[in-house]
Write an enzyme that holds these catalytic residues in place. Structure first.
Site, PDB file in Angstrom:
ATOM      1  N   LEU A   6       0.833  -1.200   0.000  1.00  0.00           N
ATOM      2  CA  LEU A   6       0.000   0.000   0.000  1.00  0.00           C
ATOM      3  C   LEU A   6       0.874   1.259   0.000  1.00  0.00           C
ATOM      4  CD1 LEU A   6      -2.588  -1.227   2.670  1.00  0.00           C
ATOM      5  CD2 LEU A   6      -2.723  -1.417   0.183  1.00  0.00           C
ATOM      6  N   PRO A   7       0.261   2.421  -0.280  1.00  0.00           N
ATOM      7  CA  PRO A   7       1.086   3.627  -0.423  1.00  0.00           C
ATOM      8  C   PRO A   7       1.839   4.066   0.840  1.00  0.00           C
ATOM      9  CG  PRO A   7      -1.079   3.947  -1.447  1.00  0.00           C
ATOM     10  CD  PRO A   7      -1.138   2.649  -0.710  1.00  0.00           C
ATOM     11  N   THR A  56       6.359   0.600   2.133  1.00  0.00           N
ATOM     12  CA  THR A  56       7.354   1.398   2.868  1.00  0.00           C
ATOM     13  C   THR A  56       6.594   2.333   3.794  1.00  0.00           C
ATOM     14  OG1 THR A  56       8.871   1.333   0.998  1.00  0.00           O
ATOM     15  CG2 THR A  56       9.260   3.034   2.653  1.00  0.00           C
ATOM     16  N   LYS A 110      15.326   0.194   5.478  1.00  0.00           N
ATOM     17  CA  LYS A 110      14.904   0.839   4.220  1.00  0.00           C
ATOM     18  C   LYS A 110      15.114   2.359   4.289  1.00  0.00           C
ATOM     19  CE  LYS A 110      12.292   1.660   0.487  1.00  0.00           C
ATOM     20  NZ  LYS A 110      12.499   1.264  -0.865  1.00  0.00           N
ATOM     21  N   LYS A 113       9.019  11.112   0.079  1.00  0.00           N
ATOM     22  CA  LYS A 113       8.280  10.307   1.071  1.00  0.00           C
ATOM     23  C   LYS A 113       9.247   9.544   1.987  1.00  0.00           C
ATOM     24  CE  LYS A 113       5.850   6.078   1.662  1.00  0.00           C
ATOM     25  NZ  LYS A 113       5.468   4.795   1.120  1.00  0.00           N
TER      26      LYS A 113
HETATM   27  P1  NAD Z   1       0.827   2.778  -5.934  1.00  0.00           P
HETATM   28  O1  NAD Z   1       0.207   4.022  -5.431  1.00  0.00           O
HETATM   29  O2  NAD Z   1       1.118   2.599  -7.379  1.00  0.00           O
HETATM   30  O3  NAD Z   1      -0.071   1.512  -5.483  1.00  0.00           O
HETATM   31  C1  NAD Z   1      -0.738   1.395  -4.268  1.00  0.00           C
HETATM   32  C2  NAD Z   1      -2.052   0.660  -4.507  1.00  0.00           C
HETATM   33  O4  NAD Z   1      -2.701   0.438  -3.259  1.00  0.00           O
HETATM   34  C3  NAD Z   1      -3.047   1.460  -5.374  1.00  0.00           C
HETATM   35  O5  NAD Z   1      -3.450   0.660  -6.476  1.00  0.00           O
HETATM   36  C4  NAD Z   1      -4.206   1.751  -4.427  1.00  0.00           C
HETATM   37  O6  NAD Z   1      -5.468   1.773  -5.067  1.00  0.00           O
HETATM   38  C5  NAD Z   1      -4.099   0.599  -3.454  1.00  0.00           C
HETATM   39  N1  NAD Z   1      -4.720   0.810  -2.149  1.00  0.00           N
HETATM   40  C6  NAD Z   1      -4.608   1.866  -1.313  1.00  0.00           C
HETATM   41  N2  NAD Z   1      -5.311   1.659  -0.182  1.00  0.00           N
HETATM   42  C7  NAD Z   1      -5.885   0.432  -0.311  1.00  0.00           C
HETATM   43  C8  NAD Z   1      -6.729  -0.346   0.522  1.00  0.00           C
HETATM   44  N3  NAD Z   1      -7.127   0.065   1.725  1.00  0.00           N
HETATM   45  N4  NAD Z   1      -7.137  -1.558   0.073  1.00  0.00           N
HETATM   46  C9  NAD Z   1      -6.746  -2.004  -1.143  1.00  0.00           C
HETATM   47  N5  NAD Z   1      -5.942  -1.305  -1.979  1.00  0.00           N
HETATM   48  C10 NAD Z   1      -5.523  -0.104  -1.565  1.00  0.00           C
HETATM   49  O7  NAD Z   1       2.177   2.598  -5.072  1.00  0.00           O
HETATM   50  P2  NAD Z   1       3.463   1.709  -5.467  1.00  0.00           P
HETATM   51  O8  NAD Z   1       4.392   2.522  -6.302  1.00  0.00           O
HETATM   52  O9  NAD Z   1       3.005   0.372  -5.938  1.00  0.00           O
HETATM   53  O10 NAD Z   1       4.161   1.586  -4.042  1.00  0.00           O
HETATM   54  C11 NAD Z   1       3.642   0.737  -3.032  1.00  0.00           C
HETATM   55  C12 NAD Z   1       4.580   0.799  -1.835  1.00  0.00           C
HETATM   56  O11 NAD Z   1       5.884   0.372  -2.228  1.00  0.00           O
HETATM   57  C13 NAD Z   1       4.761   2.212  -1.256  1.00  0.00           C
HETATM   58  O12 NAD Z   1       4.811   2.134   0.139  1.00  0.00           O
HETATM   59  C14 NAD Z   1       6.083   2.672  -1.866  1.00  0.00           C
HETATM   60  O13 NAD Z   1       6.744   3.628  -1.050  1.00  0.00           O
HETATM   61  C15 NAD Z   1       6.851   1.368  -1.925  1.00  0.00           C
HETATM   62  N6  NAD Z   1       7.897   1.324  -2.956  1.00  0.00           N
HETATM   63  C16 NAD Z   1       7.665   1.824  -4.198  1.00  0.00           C
HETATM   64  C17 NAD Z   1       8.666   1.782  -5.156  1.00  0.00           C
HETATM   65  C18 NAD Z   1       8.439   2.325  -6.562  1.00  0.00           C
HETATM   66  O14 NAD Z   1       9.431   2.509  -7.290  1.00  0.00           O
HETATM   67  N7  NAD Z   1       7.195   2.580  -6.973  1.00  0.00           N
HETATM   68  C19 NAD Z   1       9.917   1.210  -4.848  1.00  0.00           C
HETATM   69  C20 NAD Z   1      10.109   0.642  -3.587  1.00  0.00           C
HETATM   70  C21 NAD Z   1       9.092   0.710  -2.637  1.00  0.00           C
END
Ligand code: NAD
Length: 294
Positions: A65-66, A96, A171, A246
């Protein structure tokens, strides 16, 4: 065959779920956005109507999740997901989030006899697609042993960072250092170029001298120095500035809790926030080079 509930199918979650399907796991998936689930159904996933529905019959629950409030909002409270998970089901929280939030969820899970690991990842969307993520794991070593086959289907390196919340601490420490070394590299390159050096020549000298670092090895921030680096394609793709802001915020939050002085981390936070305000949030974080004129 293990049944996995995968919740949160965004940029990272969707390709991670796809790799679990490829490895032969049965998946029940849920995302608040219907279209996020659609791409996984043809690969064999069962789309569900709610997170509660997704965890029904699951051996393992994975969330991606975000941010902290999404994770706490999902799992905790009287109506929280933990209350609907059968004791003994493995919970792998891969978002994260703040170490303090992860510890809150760990505590609530332990009270309900649900084994949990905080397991944030490094490697970005590319690593999620390729199945080469690095997992930084906090929690019991024996729980990690049970989870290893699941992590291995999505990643290449699995580190046990320590007890509850330690994965999140690792992290944020890593990403704080990454921001600092990227800023330092960009600053030195700009200084050298302004004083007449070719950025390629200077990069190679520093790479092979005591200033050598990861940015100079694989991710040079000066456009044109490295063919495959985001800098050379207009800072498109890669690790977004908004996500770096973030993660730096989480590092600052952790420092506040532990009372640490983090002058480099706090300056890095300010500089990356400045980039965000200048409209570079959706560019790769090596765009910090632009603060130092090139
Ligand atoms: P994103 O915003 O693309 O995806 C998050 C998903 O979670 C969305 O599809 C959203 O609709 C869903 N969501 C939110 N609340 C929800 C709930 N209560 N129930 C069900 N679904 C829900 O984010 P992302 O880029 O996939 O990143 C996810 C996590 O990974 C974050 O914490 C981010 O910091 C971490 N991260 C991201 C990256 C990157 O490069 N994108 C790299 C490493 C770590």
């Amino acid at each position: 065959m293990k049944q996995i509930a995968f919740i949160g199918l965004g940029h990272m979650g969707a390709p991670m779920a796809a790799n679990l399907l490829k490895a032969g796991y049965l998946l029940r998936v849920f995302d608040l956005v219907q279209s996020a689930m659609d791409g996984l159904v043809p690969l064999g996933a069962n789309a569900t109507r709610s997170a509660h529905d997704a965890v029904d019959g699951a051996d393992v629950v994975i969330t991606m999740l975000p941010a902290s409030h999404h994770v706490e909002g999902l799992y905790l409270g009287e109506e929280g997901l933990l209350r609907h998970i059968t004791p003994g089901t493995l919970v792998l929280e891969c978002s994260t989030i703040a170490p303090a939030s992860a510890r809150k969820v760990h505590k609530a899970a332990a009270e309900l006899r649900i084994p949990m690991l905080d397991a944030p990842v490094s490697g970005g969307v590319g690593g999620a697609i390729a199945g080469t993520l690095t997992f930084m794991v906090g929690g019991d070593a024996d729980v990690l042993e049970q989870a290893k086959p699941v992590f291995s289907a999505m990643g290449r390196n699995i580190f046990h960072a320590g007890s509850d919340g330690a994965g999140q601490v690792a992290k944020v420490c890593n990403n704080q250092l990454l921001a600092v070394l990227m800023i330092g590299t960009a600053e030195s390159l700009a200084l050298g170029v302004a004083n007449g050096l070719d950025p390629r020549v200077l990069s190679e000298i520093m790479r092979r001298s005591s200033g050598g670092n990861w940015a100079l090895e694989v991710y040079n921030p000066w456009p044109g120095v490295m063919e495959n680096a985001p800098a050379t394609r207009g800072y498109e793709g890669g690790f977004l500035t908004a996500l770096m802001v973030k993660d730096l915020g989480l590092a600052q939050e952790a420092a506040l809790v532990s009372g640490n002085s983090t002058p480099m981390g706090s300056l890095a936070t300010s500089l990356y926030r400045l980039l965000l305000r200048q409209g570079f949030g959706d560019k790769d974080f090596s765009v910090v080079q632009k603060l130092f004129d090139h």
